[in-house]
Design an enzyme around this catalytic site. Structure first.
Site, mmCIF file in Angstrom:
data_model
loop_
_atom_site.group_PDB
_atom_site.id
_atom_site.type_symbol
_atom_site.label_atom_id
_atom_site.label_comp_id
_atom_site.label_asym_id
_atom_site.label_seq_id
_atom_site.Cartn_x
_atom_site.Cartn_y
_atom_site.Cartn_z
ATOM 1 N N GLU A 122 32.640 -63.911 86.162
ATOM 2 C CA GLU A 122 31.865 -65.347 86.222
ATOM 3 C C GLU A 122 30.930 -65.083 85.043
ATOM 4 O OE1 GLU A 122 33.390 -63.377 89.228
ATOM 5 O OE2 GLU A 122 33.861 -65.156 89.229
ATOM 6 N N ARG A 160 46.804 -69.469 60.542
ATOM 7 C CA ARG A 160 47.155 -70.413 59.026
ATOM 8 C C ARG A 160 46.839 -71.426 58.078
ATOM 9 N NH1 ARG A 160 48.456 -75.306 60.809
ATOM 10 N NH2 ARG A 160 50.883 -74.780 60.544
ATOM 11 N N ASP A 175 49.477 -80.912 57.596
ATOM 12 C CA ASP A 175 49.082 -81.455 59.728
ATOM 13 C C ASP A 175 48.067 -82.520 60.174
ATOM 14 O OD1 ASP A 175 50.692 -79.021 59.528
ATOM 15 O OD2 ASP A 175 48.902 -78.097 60.158
#
Ligand code: ADE
Length: 255
Positions: A122, A160, A175
């Site tokens: 939790e 990347r 991108d």
């Protein structure tokens, strides 16, 4: 430039698939990225390898104890001391963190040594957050069962961006999000499939027309799907003209 990432987790087996395939696999083979998974339970203080306990003050659920996490972070920091000159950057994956975006991934990709703490149960004893962690990172406004999947998402996004990891660096630079625009539509063979044709401009061989079409379609997509991104886009004169054309087309066609 290379990046070392230590992952601290209670579930080391979760990482075996995603980190050893495709781009992440190649990044490690090229020694641009190194990953080490550490089981936080190895730093527990009892024979049952306890890593969690009840919250003081009562309440439902269990919390991750501070000692195994502090000691695991100290251990992985010490074992890299000779190899990296900078202090490690300690990141905790949790839904309260700043939401990961391309800019944050770029910043993290420039570090030498990251330590990712994957929370479970939790929550985590607050002293970890206050005295050990440099940055809390979330991967979106939803709650997962733990920080393992978010850590994998972060590693993929960051890896990347390390130069040399993705073959053509331009494809990373172009991108979506690097410049606040979504990608333009792409097509491959066949030219016609079930009567669905590839836009003629892409077959024209006219590089300048293709470049302009792609720019326009990237702006159109962003305008239609993610208008919030356009607010931070730096518009060139051409971009402004293209957006006007798009708005006019939409008005004319009612689309
Ligand atoms: N742990 C649980 N949910 C998370 C989220 N959305 N991002 C990062 N860590 C998490």
């Amino acid at each position: 430039m290379s990046l070392h990432i230590d992952i601290l987790t209670l579930f080391p087996d979760m990482f075996s698939g995603p980190l050893s395939e495709s781009i992440l696999k190649r990044a490690q083979e090229k020694e641009l990225l190194s990953l080490k998974i550490t089981d936080v339970r190895d730093f527990s203080h009892d024979k049952h390898r306890t890593a969690d306990d009840y919250p003081f003050g009562g309440g439902a659920g269990m919390l991750m104890k501070p000692e195994p996490i502090f000691e695991a972070v100290e251990h992985v920091s010490d074992s890299r001391k000779e190899k990296t000159k900078d202090h490690p950057h300690v990141v905790m994956m949790c839904p309260q963190g700043k939401v990961l975006d391309q800019k944050a991934a770029q910043k993290l990709s420039k570090k030498e040594h990251l330590i990712l703490i994957c929370g479970r149960y939790e929550g985590i004893d607050e002293r970890v957050r206050l005295h050990l962690v440099d940055e809390e990172v979330s991967i979106g406004d939803y709650v997962l069962s733990g920080g393992e999947l978010p850590a994998m998402v972060l590693i993929d996004a960051v890896a990347r961006l390390i130069p040399g990891v993705v073959g053509a660096y331009e494809s990373v630079e172009a991108d979506s999000f690097t410049e606040s625009l979504l990608d333009y539509p792409q097509y491959t063979r066949p030219r016609e499939y079930r009567g669905l044709e590839v836009p003629a401009v892409l077959l024209s061989g006219d590089h300048e027309r293709i470049r302009r079409w792609r720019r326009k379609e990237a702006i159109r997509r962003t305008y239609l799907k993610r208008p919030d991104l356009l607010k931070r886009h730096e518009f060139s004169k051409e971009d402004k003209d293209l957006l006007e054309e798009i708005k006019k087309e939409i008005d004319d066609k009612g689309i």
